[in-house]
Design an enzyme around this catalytic site. Structure first.
Site, PDB file in Angstrom:
ATOM      1  CD  GLN A 125      -2.723  -0.929  -0.244  1.00 32.95           C
ATOM      2  OE1 GLN A 125      -3.490   0.013  -0.551  1.00 32.95           O
ATOM      3  NE2 GLN A 125      -2.546  -2.104  -0.978  1.00 32.95           N
TER       4      GLN A 125
ATOM      5  CG  HIS B 203      -1.401   2.328  -3.768  1.00 36.70           C
ATOM      6  ND1 HIS B 203      -1.938   2.456  -5.317  1.00 36.70           N
ATOM      7  CD2 HIS B 203      -2.191   1.260  -3.400  1.00 36.70           C
ATOM      8  CE1 HIS B 203      -2.571   1.541  -5.284  1.00 36.70           C
ATOM      9  NE2 HIS B 203      -2.746   0.569  -4.248  1.00 36.70           N
TER      10      HIS B 203
ATOM     11  CD  GLU C 160      -8.420   2.228   0.863  1.00 37.14           C
ATOM     12  OE1 GLU C 160      -7.215   2.485   1.078  1.00 37.14           O
ATOM     13  OE2 GLU C 160      -8.938   2.297  -0.434  1.00 37.14           O
ATOM     14  CG  HIS C 161      -6.828  -1.824   2.109  1.00 37.43           C
ATOM     15  ND1 HIS C 161      -6.309  -0.780   1.477  1.00 37.43           N
ATOM     16  CD2 HIS C 161      -7.785  -2.475   1.115  1.00 37.43           C
ATOM     17  CE1 HIS C 161      -6.653  -0.547   0.205  1.00 37.43           C
ATOM     18  NE2 HIS C 161      -7.618  -1.666  -0.170  1.00 37.43           N
TER      19      HIS C 161
ATOM     20  CG  ASP D 142      -5.815  -4.165  -4.508  1.00 36.20           C
ATOM     21  OD1 ASP D 142      -6.606  -3.114  -3.879  1.00 36.20           O
ATOM     22  OD2 ASP D 142      -4.358  -3.771  -3.974  1.00 36.20           O
TER      23      ASP D 142
ATOM     24  CG  HIS E 112     -50.707  18.617   3.927  1.00 33.06           C
ATOM     25  ND1 HIS E 112     -50.425  19.884   3.297  1.00 33.06           N
ATOM     26  CD2 HIS E 112     -49.602  17.581   3.917  1.00 33.06           C
ATOM     27  CE1 HIS E 112     -49.126  19.606   2.768  1.00 33.06           C
ATOM     28  NE2 HIS E 112     -48.728  18.446   3.154  1.00 33.06           N
TER      29      HIS E 112
END
Ligand code: NAD
Length: 425
Positions: A251, A254, A319-320, A353, A412
């Protein structure tokens, strides 16, 4: 790797937020330029930011089939198999409409309908992401979206990477435009002479893409604002430091602003991990990015108990999350906040992934506290259905009219009471 504390993890969400006001101004100009001037503005921005002058943004059918023909059979097979796994996983998410009838003959229900038009952003720039094509398009197809338009930036040669086009061909997507950045998001949101507007835009991208999505939200729907990648590995003494290090680096490579954190009950593992990360970094082709990211927010939190370790994970809301403990299923129940949870030593993050089936578009920056991975429901919406019977109306008309008068809405009250005339004679 640095030693981090639980406090560092807690502060991380706010300390990482960047001031984006400079870029936001630029993005606002691009979005309003495309909104006012359509294709002419998209053409200008594509020349300026992608370095290519295009007379037509639409990718031709020949370009798509040429890409498919030129990608090696080995990759086509892998993409096919991954697409099958992803489709099967997402098919399980398909919701059913429901309709409940009561004894008085009334019916209340909920009807699911796919959105009409979806726009998928597939990032380009420095890399090609066939996996993003699959992860965005397959849930939309499973939901039943009729029109799916894909946008992706052209290279300076005016082409789209063959892996991206071949994947689109495998999935049967033919409406593809060679445009990227904020101008692509604006074109999808507002439409141009050649690019029809969509109802919802999904897909990851850089800061220009993210801020443009934020800006058009409300005029169209969006999936989420994705930040840099994050991984947390929750482990005890049974984990192998080499595997933990490799997964953290997967990761970290990235983006220089990715975060990679190990949370462990084992001091020995923390020490071994320091050595492993150092060694493996030396061999990594994207060493500079991974190293910058580890220095930005990477490290190990050592805690005394597994309960404390899981609490720290929940505070991070990564996230992971990988769980490499003696029995990962024991921790699963207590894990509340994580985009995707990978259990056991064989569930390395790249398994998710590319291949296993679940979506890789996941909530980042702590948003896993309240949001979910991209899924079939993102491409559907619900309508409530009410079919009142005469008996139900009779029983409730006075209560409903009184409620309306409580709100000073006489119209109404009269509307619901008007049906009394049906029973006058
Ligand atoms: P991108 O497609 O997001 O952005 C490229 C576009 O940015 C270009 O087309 C250009 O128009 C625009 N742009 C570039 N410089 C600009 C400038 N100075 N002013 C205005 N516009 C400008 O591609 P990228 O930049 O390579 O970024 C891709 C991002 O997507 C990365 O951060 C990557 O980590 C992320 N990503 C996330 C996932 C996920 O599932 N979360 C998957 C793949 C990629």
């Amino acid at each position: 790797m640095r030693r981090l504390t639980r406090e560092d993890i807690k502060k991380w969400k706010t300390s990482r937020q960047e001031d984006t006001s400079d870029i936001q101004g630029k993005v606002n100009d691009i979005v309003s330029g495309v909104r006012r001037r359509g294709d002419a503005a998209v053409k200008e921005y594509t020349e300026k930011f992608d370095g290519i002058s295009l007379s037509d943004f639409r990718v031709t059918r020949e370009e798509i089939s040429d890409a498919y023909e030129s990608l090696s059979g080995k990759y086509l097979d892998i993409i096919q198999e991954a697409a099958g796994n992803i489709r099967r996983f997402h098919e399980k998410q398909l919701p059913s409409s429901w309709f409940d009838t009561s004894q008085d003959g009334s019916m209340l229900g909920q009807k699911y309908t796919p959105i009409d038009k979806a726009g998928v952003y597939v990032p380009g720039g420095t890399a090609a992401y066939p996996s993003s094509v699959m992860m965005n398009i397959i849930p939309a197809q499973v939901a039943g979206v009729e029109r799916i338009a894909m946008v992706t930036p052209p290279g300076t040669n005016g082409r789209v990477p063959i892996g991206v086009l071949a994947t689109a061909q495998i999935l049967g997507v033919t409406e593809i435009y060679k445009i990227g950045g904020a101008q692509a998001i604006a074109a999808l949101a507002y439409g141009t002479e050649t690019i029809p507007a969509v109802d919802k835009i999904t897909g990851p991208g850089n800061m220009f893409v993210a801020l443009a999505k934020k800006q058009v939200f409300g005029d169209v729907d969006i999936d989420m604002i994705a930040g840099p990648s994050e991984i947390a590995v929750l482990c005890d003494h049974t984990a192998r430091a080499g595997e933990v290090a490799a997964d953290l680096l997967s990761q970290a490579e990235h983006d220089e602003r990715s975060s990679a954190v190990c949370i462990t009950t084992s001091r020995q593992l923390a020490d071994d991990l320091d050595r492993e990360v150092k060694e493996q970094l030396k061999q990594l082709p994207r060493k500079n990015i991974a190293e910058a990211s580890i220095n930005f927010f990477g490290g190990t939190v050592v805690v005394d108990t597994m309960t404390e370790a899981v609490d720290t994970v929940n505070e991070f809301a990564p996230e992971h999350l990988e769980v490499m403990t003696e029995n990962p299923y024991e921790q699963l129940g207590a894990i509340r906040h994580a985009g995707a949870i990978f259990l056991g030593p064989y569930s390395s993050e790249p398994v998710g992934d590319y291949f296993a089936g679940p979506n890789h578009v996941l909530p980042t920056s702590g948003t896993a506290r309240f949001s979910s991975p991209l899924n079939v429901h993102d491409f559907m919406k619900k309508s409530s259905v009410i079919s009142y019977s005469a008996a139900a109306w009779h029983r409730n008309v006075d209560k409903i009219a009184s409620f309306a008068r409580l709100e000073d809405l006489e119209g109404h009250a009269r509307a619901v009471e008007k049906r009394k005339e049906r029973f006058d004679d």
